[in-house]
Design a protein around this motif. Structure first.
Motif, PDB file in Angstrom:
ATOM      1  N   ALA A   1     121.827  58.026 111.850  1.00 58.84           N
ATOM      2  CA  ALA A   1     120.761  58.891 111.338  1.00 58.84           C
ATOM      3  C   ALA A   1     119.674  58.041 110.702  1.00 58.84           C
ATOM      4  O   ALA A   1     119.953  57.052 110.029  1.00 58.84           O
ATOM      5  CB  ALA A   1     121.329  59.865 110.312  1.00 58.84           C
ATOM      6  N   LEU A   2     118.433  58.409 110.961  1.00 58.87           N
ATOM      7  CA  LEU A   2     117.295  57.706 110.362  1.00 58.87           C
ATOM      8  C   LEU A   2     116.876  58.510 109.134  1.00 58.87           C
ATOM      9  O   LEU A   2     116.042  59.399 109.213  1.00 58.87           O
ATOM     10  CB  LEU A   2     116.151  57.604 111.367  1.00 58.87           C
ATOM     11  CG  LEU A   2     116.549  57.027 112.741  1.00 58.87           C
ATOM     12  CD1 LEU A   2     115.389  57.091 113.715  1.00 58.87           C
ATOM     13  CD2 LEU A   2     117.054  55.586 112.581  1.00 58.87           C
ATOM     14  N   LEU A   3     117.527  58.209 108.041  1.00 59.34           N
ATOM     15  CA  LEU A   3     117.333  59.063 106.874  1.00 59.34           C
ATOM     16  C   LEU A   3     115.926  58.942 106.274  1.00 59.34           C
ATOM     17  O   LEU A   3     115.502  59.797 105.513  1.00 59.34           O
ATOM     18  CB  LEU A   3     118.415  58.799 105.829  1.00 59.34           C
ATOM     19  CG  LEU A   3     119.820  59.245 106.271  1.00 59.34           C
ATOM     20  CD1 LEU A   3     120.846  59.000 105.173  1.00 59.34           C
ATOM     21  CD2 LEU A   3     119.856  60.709 106.699  1.00 59.34           C
TER      22      LEU A   3
ATOM     23  N   HIS B   1     127.204  66.701 103.213  1.00 54.48           N
ATOM     24  CA  HIS B   1     127.129  65.254 103.045  1.00 54.48           C
ATOM     25  C   HIS B   1     126.791  64.642 104.382  1.00 54.48           C
ATOM     26  O   HIS B   1     127.601  64.703 105.307  1.00 54.48           O
ATOM     27  CB  HIS B   1     128.475  64.692 102.591  1.00 54.48           C
ATOM     28  CG  HIS B   1     128.751  64.933 101.157  1.00 54.48           C
ATOM     29  ND1 HIS B   1     128.691  63.938 100.201  1.00 54.48           N
ATOM     30  CD2 HIS B   1     129.072  66.068 100.504  1.00 54.48           C
ATOM     31  CE1 HIS B   1     128.979  64.452  99.026  1.00 54.48           C
ATOM     32  NE2 HIS B   1     129.209  65.746  99.180  1.00 54.48           N
ATOM     33  N   ILE B   2     125.628  64.043 104.459  1.00 51.98           N
ATOM     34  CA  ILE B   2     125.238  63.442 105.730  1.00 51.98           C
ATOM     35  C   ILE B   2     125.318  61.929 105.608  1.00 51.98           C
ATOM     36  O   ILE B   2     124.678  61.335 104.727  1.00 51.98           O
ATOM     37  CB  ILE B   2     123.812  63.880 106.105  1.00 51.98           C
ATOM     38  CG1 ILE B   2     123.813  65.402 106.264  1.00 51.98           C
ATOM     39  CG2 ILE B   2     123.335  63.192 107.383  1.00 51.98           C
ATOM     40  CD1 ILE B   2     122.498  66.044 106.003  1.00 51.98           C
ATOM     41  N   THR B   3     126.143  61.344 106.441  1.00 48.92           N
ATOM     42  CA  THR B   3     126.261  59.890 106.450  1.00 48.92           C
ATOM     43  C   THR B   3     125.404  59.358 107.583  1.00 48.92           C
ATOM     44  O   THR B   3     125.421  59.919 108.684  1.00 48.92           O
ATOM     45  CB  THR B   3     127.737  59.475 106.686  1.00 48.92           C
ATOM     46  OG1 THR B   3     128.552  60.242 105.816  1.00 48.92           O
ATOM     47  CG2 THR B   3     127.947  58.003 106.418  1.00 48.92           C
ATOM     48  N   ALA B   4     124.672  58.278 107.315  1.00 49.59           N
ATOM     49  CA  ALA B   4     123.746  57.766 108.328  1.00 49.59           C
ATOM     50  C   ALA B   4     124.459  56.984 109.422  1.00 49.59           C
ATOM     51  O   ALA B   4     124.230  57.199 110.604  1.00 49.59           O
ATOM     52  CB  ALA B   4     122.676  56.900 107.666  1.00 49.59           C
TER      53      ALA B   4
ATOM     54  N   PHE C   1     126.726  58.301 112.167  1.00 45.91           N
ATOM     55  CA  PHE C   1     126.243  59.621 111.792  1.00 45.91           C
ATOM     56  C   PHE C   1     127.377  60.636 111.735  1.00 45.91           C
ATOM     57  O   PHE C   1     128.133  60.797 112.684  1.00 45.91           O
ATOM     58  CB  PHE C   1     125.184  60.076 112.808  1.00 45.91           C
ATOM     59  CG  PHE C   1     124.821  61.525 112.673  1.00 45.91           C
ATOM     60  CD1 PHE C   1     124.296  62.010 111.472  1.00 45.91           C
ATOM     61  CD2 PHE C   1     124.997  62.413 113.733  1.00 45.91           C
ATOM     62  CE1 PHE C   1     123.966  63.360 111.334  1.00 45.91           C
ATOM     63  CE2 PHE C   1     124.664  63.756 113.600  1.00 45.91           C
ATOM     64  CZ  PHE C   1     124.146  64.229 112.405  1.00 45.91           C
ATOM     65  N   GLN C   2     127.476  61.312 110.611  1.00 45.25           N
ATOM     66  CA  GLN C   2     128.402  62.436 110.526  1.00 45.25           C
ATOM     67  C   GLN C   2     128.019  63.368 109.389  1.00 45.25           C
ATOM     68  O   GLN C   2     127.276  62.995 108.489  1.00 45.25           O
ATOM     69  CB  GLN C   2     129.848  61.960 110.411  1.00 45.25           C
ATOM     70  CG  GLN C   2     130.319  61.586 109.019  1.00 45.25           C
ATOM     71  CD  GLN C   2     131.815  61.275 109.042  1.00 45.25           C
ATOM     72  OE1 GLN C   2     132.252  60.367 109.751  1.00 45.25           O
ATOM     73  NE2 GLN C   2     132.588  62.010 108.275  1.00 45.25           N
TER      74      GLN C   2
ATOM     75  N   SER D   1     134.156  68.787 109.039  1.00 44.90           N
ATOM     76  CA  SER D   1     133.218  67.698 109.302  1.00 44.90           C
ATOM     77  C   SER D   1     132.796  67.715 110.758  1.00 44.90           C
ATOM     78  O   SER D   1     133.536  68.167 111.622  1.00 44.90           O
ATOM     79  CB  SER D   1     133.790  66.334 108.915  1.00 44.90           C
ATOM     80  OG  SER D   1     135.165  66.380 108.731  1.00 44.90           O
ATOM     81  N   MET D   2     131.573  67.253 110.979  1.00 48.72           N
ATOM     82  CA  MET D   2     131.027  67.208 112.332  1.00 48.72           C
ATOM     83  C   MET D   2     130.810  65.764 112.727  1.00 48.72           C
ATOM     84  O   MET D   2     130.339  64.966 111.920  1.00 48.72           O
ATOM     85  CB  MET D   2     129.676  67.931 112.358  1.00 48.72           C
ATOM     86  CG  MET D   2     129.803  69.429 112.370  1.00 48.72           C
ATOM     87  SD  MET D   2     128.205  70.214 112.102  1.00 48.72           S
ATOM     88  CE  MET D   2     128.206  70.318 110.337  1.00 48.72           C
TER      89      MET D   2
END
Ligand code: NOJ
Length: 884
Positions: free
Chosen positions: A45-47, A133-136, A139-140, A152-153
């Motif tokens: 992910a490009l936060l 909670h978005i982890t870069a 990505f999850q 979780s996705m």
């Protein structure tokens, strides 16, 4: 012996084996997705790109291998729902997004960013109950509810998104050799003699979800499978692809007639829903396992279910329904896709169908048979043979010379007629519907731009493109009385073969490379085809009545949201005990995904049921939402009175039980229409904390009040019924003629004291109130009532919604919804109170006007039942009965 793909020109081979359906491994996008293995995600992910608006939170993610960026949009939707959309940032062409299924653009709420670091972004819901909670990298997304991680996705790293590409110039060159080698089916795919040319190339999408603490998973019909979803293995995913599989097997994960990509997960304190809004072919992998969860220094094994969705095309558009209860989930899902249409009252009666009732005389004598044998029924059905050569909207001139006369006969009996109207249109320039459809260009096209041709009942046919709103409007107008010759207002409709079924087609359905309105390929809309036909049909029936009357339309194929247009049945089942048994979990699954008005053909469509099976099937069907007897062309006649007096008597009794129960059933339909509560529900929905109910599929609840255990065992001499909250009871007395049905303590239901020839004969028959006391000697229940056929309940608030309460020795009738008004002459004649410990000394009724009166009663101490009789209490007024 591989032939060159480029040389395949004939699409349809006459010699195609009729019973050939794909295994998962024969589906190219499945094979492609399966090349990914659980592990580290390809996406980051490009936060830095995060933007926040009132509507949503957006950011990009990038595929580390091919560098193609995707846009992620996260929405909070009113009512505890989250939506995650993933699409290409700059697709080569617009990708298909499912229209017409959501009843409105969902109302969003503003998420807030409560933490932002290089590798982490935390979004918090307005009420602060939920956090994402978005982890870069990798990505999850994890979804937390009050500090508990629920879901979780992409935690298995299976996010998959094929970006659209330019068509390779020389497909038969070296590129294609490589493609053949790897068998990826990117630009074309072969199955048997069928070639599918993919004009847009590969466009598959997929995503994995881990459901923490969950091991009981339900939903995603339609499969002839158990209530609880099973773990899938390689080549054995749940398939969502609408297919007409004649003589389908049971305990099979292949898709049959309809698809609803909505899954529920349950554990004792929480229910969760995942709605994957995609109408292309979809496969779902399920895998439940135990994982080690560490809290502080303690580790324990907890269940976890991984669910992986894979679709052939479209975008990722997924709704996470956070419950927390099952009833919350049903509401949340209905908020997105709508609730069950309120059926006309007659359609809750018994339906008599067969392929075919031969002619007017046949109809007349079957109709008379019901009266002779004193069996109530409401609707006579005519299958395809009633038409002139399978030209729908016409009548066979010899067999049905005077359809109006036939309908007048039925009308006099206060009964209705349903006729079949399939979506295929016989290619015949003399057939108006064909010639109009042709000149207006209303048919689905093949990949070369010609009208798609397929073979179905009438022979060579074209297929109306119901995805086109203009076609739907035109189609709806075909139901106008002056256009549909020989139709009257007692005629209603059955949509069949609308997967669509195509006898010589790939998997007996339409080529995926056929082309619809707007240039969309059939692959994008396949699972919506039946949905749209039923929509147009229902609109037609409403229109023909000037907007006054409720339609009744039965469909075989369906999608999420089909509940808004009518009823669904489970298609061609077989006259075998195992199909009777499986009808229960199949209907429960449909009910959980919003389709409350569902049923299975009584007796089994294919073959000939032995009398015992037929009788048991009537008993089961009498307690299922849609109740129709049907039989195939090759089956012997099986009208209810053809199996000897004893069997006739048991069937009569079952149907009569159904009819006396209709006030309760209609009230349940109002509740499903107004509140999205399923009519038929699995036990666990009513007893969400009782783990032993979670997998029960041989008994179920009809509303809150009745527990039904249909006997589905051959030559049963006893049955053991699980009664949640207490124990098991064994029933053996009168088992042959008995339908084990239990009323739950704490409930009140209303029944009719007698039955008539059809529902319309019963309007003025008085009620019986049946009160079952709970351990606190209390009970509640309700009654919904309206004219049973029009929209006046909605437009003019002409309805009655009453509440009945028993508390501290007082039974009272009061108003449950002051907005409604409807006058009825109908009274409560009898009250039965079950579980009364002691004989009262007096019973007095207080009327609304202040007057009171003593009531006659009898008490049976063996059964602890108090019966109050000869009452004349209006169901629409307030009154109270005191026991002393
Ligand atoms: C298939 C349907 O499932 C069945 O119910 C019907 O009788 C036949 N088509 C003929 O129309």
């Amino acid at each position: 012996s591989h032939f060159s793909l480029c040389s395949v020109s004939s699409v349809q081979d006459e010699t195609m084996d009729k019973m050939k359906f794909k295994k998962c491994s024969q589906i190219a996008f499945y094979r492609r997705q399966k090349l990914l293995h659980p592990g580290k995600s390809l996406y980051r992910a490009l936060l830095d790109s995060v933007t926040l608006s009132n509507d949503n939170v957006k950011f990009q993610i990038i595929n580390e291998e091919n560098k193609v960026p995707l846009l992620v949009e996260i929405y909070e939707i009113e009512g505890n729902i989250f939506r995650v959309k993933i699409n290409e940032v700059a697709p080569l062409r617009t990708r298909y997004e499912v229209p017409d299924v959501l009843i409105k653009e969902p109302t969003t709420k503003r998420l807030s960013v409560t933490q932002k670091e290089t590798n982490i972004l935390v979004l918090t819901s307005t009420n602060e109950d939920h956090k994402l909670h978005i982890t870069a990298n990798p990505f999850q997304i994890e979804l937390e509810s009050k500090d508990e991680t629920i879901l979780s996705m992409n935690s298995s790293g299976l996010l998959y998104f094929e970006h659209l590409q330019l068509t390779p110039k020389n497909r038969c060159g070296t590129g294609s050799a490589k493609e053949n080698q790897e068998d990826l089916g990117l630009w074309q795919e072969v199955f048997g003699s069928f070639l599918d040319v993919k004009a847009s190339g590969p466009s598959s999408v997929g995503l994995d979800f881990s459901l923490h603490g969950f091991e009981h998973i339900y939903g995603i019909p339609e499969h002839a499978e158990t209530l609880l979803l099973k773990n899938t293995s390689d080549d054995d995913a749940y398939r969502l692809y609408n297919l007409d599989i004649y003589g389908h097997k049971i305990h099979d994960k292949i898709g049959i007639y309809g698809s609803v990509p909505f899954l529920l997960a349950h554990k004792p304190n929480r229910t969760l829903g995942i709605f994957w809004l995609n109408s292309s072919e979809t496969l779902v992998d399920i895998s439940t396992k135990a994982v080690m969860e560490v809290r502080g220094t303690q580790g324990s094994l907890v269940p976890q279910t991984d669910v992986r969705w894979m679709s052939e095309s479209g975008i990722i558009d997924v709704f996470l329904l956070m419950g927390p209860t099952a009833f919350d989930i049903f509401k949340q899902y209905a908020q997105l896709t709508g609730t069950q249409a309120l059926p006309p009252f007659f359609s809750l009666g018994y339906h008599q169908c067969r392929w075919n009732y031969e002619d007017e005389q046949d109809v007349k004598s079957v109709d008379a048979g019901f009266d002779q044998h004193d069996i109530p029924y409401d609707v006579m059905w005519l299958d395809i043979e009633h038409t002139e050569g399978k030209r729908y909207f016409t009548w066979d001139k010899k067999r049905f010379r005077n359809p109006r006369r036939m309908q007048e006969l039925l009308r006099k009996k206060k009964r209705k007629l349903v006729v079949i109207i399939d979506p295929h249109i016989k290619i015949d320039p003399a057939y108006t519907i064909y010639s109009q459809g042709k000149s207006k260009d209303y048919f689905v096209k093949d990949r070369n731009g010609k009208d798609f041709e397929g073979v179905c009942w009438p022979g060579s046919s074209c297929y109306l493109d119901f995805t086109n709103p203009e076609v739907r409007e035109w189609y709806a107008d075909l139901f106008a009385f002056q256009t549909y010759k020989g139709s009257t207002d007692i005629l209603f409709v059955w949509n069949d073969m609308n997967e669509p079924s195509i006898f010589k087609g790939a998997e007996l359905t339409m080529q995926k490379d056929a082309v619809h309105h707007g240039g969309w390929e059939h692959r994008e809309v396949h699972n919506l085809y039946g949905f749209y036909q039923q929509m147009a049909t229902a609109e037609g029936l409403i229109k023909r009545s000037g907007g006054e009357e409720r339609p009744f339309v039965l469909t075989r194929s369906f999608f999420a949201g089909s509940q808004k247009y009518g009823a669904v049945w489970t298609g061609d089942n077989t006259a075998d005990w195992s199909y009777l048994k499986i009808s229960i979990p199949m209907l429960l699954t449909l009910s959980m995904v919003g389709i409350s008005f569902c049923g299975a053909d009584v007796g089994g469509f294919i073959g000939n049921p032995e009398p015992e099976l037929l009788v048991r099937w009537y008993q089961a069907g009498a307690y299922q939402p849609f109740f129709r007897g049907h039989a195939s062309l090759n089956s012997k006649r099986r009208e209810p009175w053809l199996f000897g007096e004893k069997n006739t008597q048991i069937i009569r009794e079952a149907i009569r039980e159904r009819y006396s129960l209709l006030p309760y059933l209609y009230t349940l339909f109002y509740r499903t229409h107004a509140e999205a509560e399923p009519v038929m529900r699995p036990l666990w929905v009513e007893f969400p904390e009782e783990v032993e109910t979670f997998g029960v599929e041989d008994e179920y609840m009809l509303g809150k009040a009745l527990l039904v255990y249909p006997v589905t065992e051959q030559a049963a001499t006893e049955v053991d019924v699980l009664l949640p909250g207490s124990d098991e009871v064994r029933i053996s007395k009168n088992i042959q003629s008995l339908i084990p049905v239990f009323q739950r303590g704490g409930s009140i239901i209303l029944l009719k004291t007698a039955v008539g020839k059809s529902t319309e004969w019963m309007t003025d028959i008085s009620y019986e109130l049946r009160v079952a006391l709970d351990s606190k000697d209390s009970a509640v229940g309700e009654l919904y009532l309206d004219d049973g056929h029009s929209f006046q309940y909605l437009h003019k608030k002409q309805f009655l919604y009453r509440k009945f309460t028993f508390h501290e020795n007082m039974l009272s009738s009061s108003c449950a919804d002051g907005n409604g008004q409807y006058s009825t002459k109908c009274g409560v004649e009898r009250v039965l109170i079950l579980g009364v410990r002691q004989q009262p000394t007096s019973a007095i009724v207080n009327y609304q006007d202040g007057k009171n009166k003593d009531i006659i009663f009898t008490y049976d101490d063996k059964t602890s039942t108090l019966t109050l009789e000869k009452l004349l209490l209006n169901v629409g007024t307030n009154w109270e009965i005191y026991l002393k």
